[in-house]
Design an enzyme around this catalytic site. Structure first.
Site, PDB file in Angstrom:
ATOM      1  N   LYS A  15       0.827  -1.208   0.000  1.00  0.00           N
ATOM      2  CA  LYS A  15       0.000   0.000   0.000  1.00  0.00           C
ATOM      3  C   LYS A  15       0.865   1.263   0.000  1.00  0.00           C
ATOM      4  O   LYS A  15       0.652   2.153  -0.802  1.00  0.00           O
ATOM      5  CB  LYS A  15      -0.925   0.029   1.222  1.00  0.00           C
ATOM      6  CG  LYS A  15      -1.956  -1.090   1.237  1.00  0.00           C
ATOM      7  CD  LYS A  15      -2.975  -0.875   2.358  1.00  0.00           C
ATOM      8  CE  LYS A  15      -2.344  -0.765   3.735  1.00  0.00           C
ATOM      9  NZ  LYS A  15      -1.951  -2.007   4.365  1.00  0.00           N
ATOM     10  N   ARG A  90      -9.942   0.904   9.434  1.00  0.00           N
ATOM     11  CA  ARG A  90      -9.535  -0.449   9.797  1.00  0.00           C
ATOM     12  C   ARG A  90     -10.597  -1.141  10.642  1.00  0.00           C
ATOM     13  O   ARG A  90     -10.471  -2.329  10.938  1.00  0.00           O
ATOM     14  CB  ARG A  90      -8.235  -0.397  10.575  1.00  0.00           C
ATOM     15  CG  ARG A  90      -6.972  -0.405   9.675  1.00  0.00           C
ATOM     16  CD  ARG A  90      -5.858  -0.832  10.528  1.00  0.00           C
ATOM     17  NE  ARG A  90      -4.550  -1.099  10.111  1.00  0.00           N
ATOM     18  CZ  ARG A  90      -3.621  -0.294   9.622  1.00  0.00           C
ATOM     19  NH1 ARG A  90      -3.908   0.924   9.270  1.00  0.00           N
ATOM     20  NH2 ARG A  90      -2.408  -0.699   9.438  1.00  0.00           N
ATOM     21  N   ARG A 129      11.863  -5.545   5.993  1.00  0.00           N
ATOM     22  CA  ARG A 129      11.844  -4.112   5.688  1.00  0.00           C
ATOM     23  C   ARG A 129      12.697  -3.304   6.677  1.00  0.00           C
ATOM     24  O   ARG A 129      12.602  -3.488   7.881  1.00  0.00           O
ATOM     25  CB  ARG A 129      10.388  -3.636   5.763  1.00  0.00           C
ATOM     26  CG  ARG A 129      10.187  -2.189   5.421  1.00  0.00           C
ATOM     27  CD  ARG A 129       8.750  -1.917   5.108  1.00  0.00           C
ATOM     28  NE  ARG A 129       7.895  -1.916   6.291  1.00  0.00           N
ATOM     29  CZ  ARG A 129       6.617  -1.577   6.261  1.00  0.00           C
ATOM     30  NH1 ARG A 129       6.043  -1.244   5.124  1.00  0.00           N
ATOM     31  NH2 ARG A 129       5.893  -1.600   7.365  1.00  0.00           N
ATOM     32  N   ARG A 162      11.154  -1.012  11.883  1.00  0.00           N
ATOM     33  CA  ARG A 162      10.016  -0.562  12.678  1.00  0.00           C
ATOM     34  C   ARG A 162       9.745  -1.605  13.754  1.00  0.00           C
ATOM     35  O   ARG A 162       9.803  -2.794  13.476  1.00  0.00           O
ATOM     36  CB  ARG A 162       8.774  -0.431  11.774  1.00  0.00           C
ATOM     37  CG  ARG A 162       8.588   0.956  11.223  1.00  0.00           C
ATOM     38  CD  ARG A 162       7.515   1.017  10.173  1.00  0.00           C
ATOM     39  NE  ARG A 162       6.252   0.387  10.525  1.00  0.00           N
ATOM     40  CZ  ARG A 162       5.155   0.448   9.770  1.00  0.00           C
ATOM     41  NH1 ARG A 162       5.177   1.115   8.629  1.00  0.00           N
ATOM     42  NH2 ARG A 162       4.048  -0.149  10.141  1.00  0.00           N
ATOM     43  N   ARG A 173      -0.331  -8.585  13.340  1.00  0.00           N
ATOM     44  CA  ARG A 173      -1.026  -7.575  12.528  1.00  0.00           C
ATOM     45  C   ARG A 173      -1.849  -8.250  11.436  1.00  0.00           C
ATOM     46  O   ARG A 173      -2.952  -7.816  11.118  1.00  0.00           O
ATOM     47  CB  ARG A 173      -0.005  -6.615  11.894  1.00  0.00           C
ATOM     48  CG  ARG A 173       0.539  -5.608  12.901  1.00  0.00           C
ATOM     49  CD  ARG A 173       1.855  -5.010  12.445  1.00  0.00           C
ATOM     50  NE  ARG A 173       1.730  -4.179  11.260  1.00  0.00           N
ATOM     51  CZ  ARG A 173       2.768  -3.807  10.493  1.00  0.00           C
ATOM     52  NH1 ARG A 173       3.985  -4.220  10.778  1.00  0.00           N
ATOM     53  NH2 ARG A 173       2.585  -3.032   9.456  1.00  0.00           N
TER      54      ARG A 173
HETATM   55  P1  AMP Z   1       0.521   1.118   8.957  1.00  0.00           P
HETATM   56  O1  AMP Z   1       1.655   2.073   8.733  1.00  0.00           O
HETATM   57  O2  AMP Z   1      -0.722   1.448   8.178  1.00  0.00           O
HETATM   58  O3  AMP Z   1       0.941  -0.326   8.810  1.00  0.00           O
HETATM   59  O4  AMP Z   1       0.090   1.290  10.490  1.00  0.00           O
HETATM   60  C1  AMP Z   1       0.984   1.014  11.528  1.00  0.00           C
HETATM   61  C2  AMP Z   1       0.237   0.827  12.826  1.00  0.00           C
HETATM   62  O5  AMP Z   1      -0.474   2.041  13.154  1.00  0.00           O
HETATM   63  C3  AMP Z   1      -0.833  -0.254  12.798  1.00  0.00           C
HETATM   64  O6  AMP Z   1      -0.310  -1.546  13.072  1.00  0.00           O
HETATM   65  C4  AMP Z   1      -1.758   0.217  13.912  1.00  0.00           C
HETATM   66  O7  AMP Z   1      -1.190  -0.065  15.181  1.00  0.00           O
HETATM   67  C5  AMP Z   1      -1.731   1.731  13.744  1.00  0.00           C
HETATM   68  N1  AMP Z   1      -2.812   2.213  12.840  1.00  0.00           N
HETATM   69  C6  AMP Z   1      -2.668   2.804  11.606  1.00  0.00           C
HETATM   70  N2  AMP Z   1      -3.869   3.139  11.095  1.00  0.00           N
HETATM   71  C7  AMP Z   1      -4.796   2.747  12.012  1.00  0.00           C
HETATM   72  C8  AMP Z   1      -6.218   2.781  12.055  1.00  0.00           C
HETATM   73  N3  AMP Z   1      -6.956   3.260  11.038  1.00  0.00           N
HETATM   74  N4  AMP Z   1      -6.823   2.290  13.172  1.00  0.00           N
HETATM   75  C9  AMP Z   1      -6.123   1.785  14.203  1.00  0.00           C
HETATM   76  N5  AMP Z   1      -4.783   1.694  14.216  1.00  0.00           N
HETATM   77  C10 AMP Z   1      -4.116   2.174  13.134  1.00  0.00           C
END
Ligand code: AMP
Length: 217
Positions: A15, A90, A129, A162, A173
């Site tokens: 993404k 989400r 990554r 990360r 996740r």
């Molecule tokens: P991402 O960079 O999209 O993989 O997001 C990293 C982390 O941020 C996720 O594993 C969640 O802990 C948190 N996160 C990002 N977007 C959301 C969302 N819409 N709702 C809840 N947690 C989020």
């Protein structure tokens, strides 16, 4: 007229890689809630302090924290005419909130681009990554390794991972994502948001070509 789009898919489906490029090609802002949360953590804000413990464990941050951050961002003028959302919604509660916001403004969502890939591919991609903490460039041990292990090609800083990209956090996740996906897809259908599936396998440009095509449909 800009488009209002969501890019959806499990962590590691690409993404981030494709969405920033797509948003730039379509001339709309790229709004990634993961980036917003990491920025909030880096700034030491109250929202950041609350989010940090969840992100570290690969858990979803509570809806009220994410919704507040996103709504604030959506009020900026550049998002008035279109946006590409990445990582949001989400949960069904988040999706309902977005649907209500759009409806109250007489706006509609043009489409959901849903990336798909096998779990083993996703785990390998994410746990490989690495990110440069200085210039932000990303690498992948398998797909895009740096010239010298652990060192950024561009600026020479030591690469970091990360905390939620460890194998254990990644599996967690993915489980969270699977558990939520069915209900979210049902919600998208119920409000008439068109979902277009795109297999995220093959060369990066090939996958991007498929995404661009469905985003412009
Ligand atoms: P991402 O960079 O999209 O993989 O997001 C990293 C982390 O941020 C996720 O594993 C969640 O802990 C948190 N996160 C990002 N977007 C959301 C969302 N819409 N709702 C809840 N947690 C989020």
């Amino acid at each position: 007229m800009g488009k209002r789009l969501l890019i959806f898919g499990p962590p590691g489906a690409g993404k981030g890689t494709h969405a920033a490029r797509l948003a730039s090609d379509l001339g709309i802002p790229y709004l990634a809630t993961g980036d917003m949360l990491r920025a909030a953590i880096a700034s030491g804000s109250a929202a950041g302090r609350e989010a940090e413990k969840y992100i570290r464990l690969g858990e979803l941050v509570p809806d009220h924290v994410v919704i507040a951050l996103l709504e604030e961002r959506l009020t900026l003028p550049d998002a008035a005419d279109g946006f590409l959302l990445d990582g949001f919604p989400r949960t069904v509660a988040q999706a309902e909130r977005l649907a209500r916001r759009l409806a109250s403004r007489g706006e509609h969502l043009d489409g959901v681009v849903a990336l798909e890939a096998d779990e083993d591919v996703l785990v390998a991609r994410l746990s490989g990554r690495f990110i440069c903490p200085r210039c932000g460039r990303t690498y992948n041990r398998l797909l895009r390794p740096p010239r010298a292990e652990g060192v950024c090609d561009a600026c020479g800083a030591s690469l970091t991972q990360r905390p939620d990209d460890t194998v254990a956090a990644v599996r967690h996740r993915l489980r969270e994502h699977r558990a939520k996906t069915e209900a979210l897809m049902a919600f998208f259908r119920s409000v008439g948001w068109p979902v277009r599936s795109v297999p995220s396998v093959g060369e990066v440009d090939e996958v991007y070509g498929r995404i661009r095509k469905v985003a412009e449909a």
